[in-house]
Design an enzyme around this catalytic site. Structure first.
Site, short mmCIF file in Angstrom:
data_model
loop_
_atom_site.label_atom_id
_atom_site.label_comp_id
_atom_site.label_asym_id
_atom_site.label_seq_id
_atom_site.Cartn_x
_atom_site.Cartn_y
_atom_site.Cartn_z
N GLU A 166 78.25 13.43 -28.96
CA GLU A 166 79.15 14.10 -29.88
C GLU A 166 80.37 13.22 -30.12
OE1 GLU A 166 78.45 16.75 -31.41
OE2 GLU A 166 76.81 17.65 -30.26
N ASP A 203 62.04 26.94 -38.96
CA ASP A 203 63.31 27.46 -38.44
C ASP A 203 64.49 26.68 -39.02
OD1 ASP A 203 64.82 29.20 -36.55
OD2 ASP A 203 65.31 27.29 -35.60
#
Length: 306
Positions: free
Chosen positions: A229, A254
């Site tokens: 991140e 999904d």
């Protein structure tokens, strides 16, 4: 002028303009070896085009990637193309046989401009023309050339990834309207073309190619993995929970449903008419923290999957 100097450019620097001039002069003088030299130089250009396409299909997100490294890599590829053409991949031999049979001399290979050194196809003749024009090559050569043309457009790992997942992306597109190529591009970016797919503790695939995290509302299977991140522009490793599926079809479904139903991404879908707009919209909506995410995704969709 010696015959060797005219016909064999592979031992000389790929950007040597004098070498090309020697070959052009040999063609004008009607040297019988000039056709062989021209065909060999054309083969070198063809090889260089394939190498360039493969380079373009490779994600460029390494720490050493820059305009300078790309320039020197291009020069290296040109020299390697010269060396490979000296050993031959068969195209030069085919050209010599076919053009000799048709009484075409070396000048018909369009020894004009800066062809050869710069990778530009000669005027009046191109690899695509040779592949697409019936009778331009013997039947056996045309059959052999078809796979080469395919390799020129897409790298093997790209074709393998697309062949494996295209059907699932197409089904998701039918259900949601999100272009299949956009989904394949994001799956490729998130998973490193499938090489960095999130895996379960036993090593089995999670079928989550999109890096979708398992938030509080997720009721399905979960897998824990280390992810990168970016916080204030700096990369940090974190342990996160991600969704897991029973199949890639379920994963694509999904992902598409998440984009279509989540208010954060509604504007992306409403205005994402092209790859660049779609990629920028995803980044602005917070899909990823990598500051270069949109550029990387757009590059894959527009070039690698083109």
């Amino acid at each position: 002028m010696s015959i060797n100097k005219t016909s064999d450019l592979s031992s000389r620097f790929a950007l040597d303009a004098q070498a090309l001039g020697d070959l052009k002069q040999g063609a004008k003088d009607g040297s019988p070896d000039a056709l062989r030299g021209a065909a060999q130089q054309f083969e070198a250009m063809f090889i260089n085009m394939m190498m360039k396409s493969m380079r373009d299909a490779t994600p460029k997100d390494g720490p050493m990637d820059s305009e300078q490294t790309r320039m020197f890599t291009g020069m290296l590829d040109q020299q390697m193309s010269q060396n490979l053409a000296k050993r031959g991949v068969g195209l030069a031999d085919v050209l010599v046989r076919q053009l000799t049979a048709n009484k075409v001399n070396a000048q018909a290979l369009a020894l004009s401009g800066e062809a050869g050194a710069g990778g530009t196809m000669p005027a009046g003749l191109s690899a695509d023309m040779l592949m697409k024009t019936p009778g331009a090559l013997p039947a056996a050569a045309e059959a052999d050339a078809a796979p080469a043309a395919a390799s020129r457009s897409k790298a093997p790992h790209v074709r393998s990834f697309q062949d494996k997942l295209a059907a699932h992306a197409d089904e998701a597109e039918k259900a949601t309207g999100i272009p299949a190529k956009f989904m394949l591009g994001q799956a490729a970016l998130e998973s490193g073309w499938g090489k960095r797919e999130i895996r379960n503790a036993d090593g089995s695939p999670s079928h989550n190619l999109f890096g979708i995290k398992a938030g509080p509302g997720w009721k399905g299977k979960v897998v824990t993995a280390v992810t990168t991140e970016y916080v204030n522009g700096k990369a940090q490793a974190k342990v996160e929970k991600f969704r897991a599926y029973d199949s890639y079809a379920e994963g694509f479904k999904d992902y598409a449903n998440m984009l279509a139903s989540n208010p954060r991404y509604q504007r992306v879908l409403a205005h994402g008419g092209d790859a660049a707009t779609f990629a920028r919209g995803l980044q602005r909506a917070g899909y990823a923290t990598d500051p270069q995410y949109a550029a990387k995704l757009s590059q894959i969709i527009k070039h690698s999957l083109a």
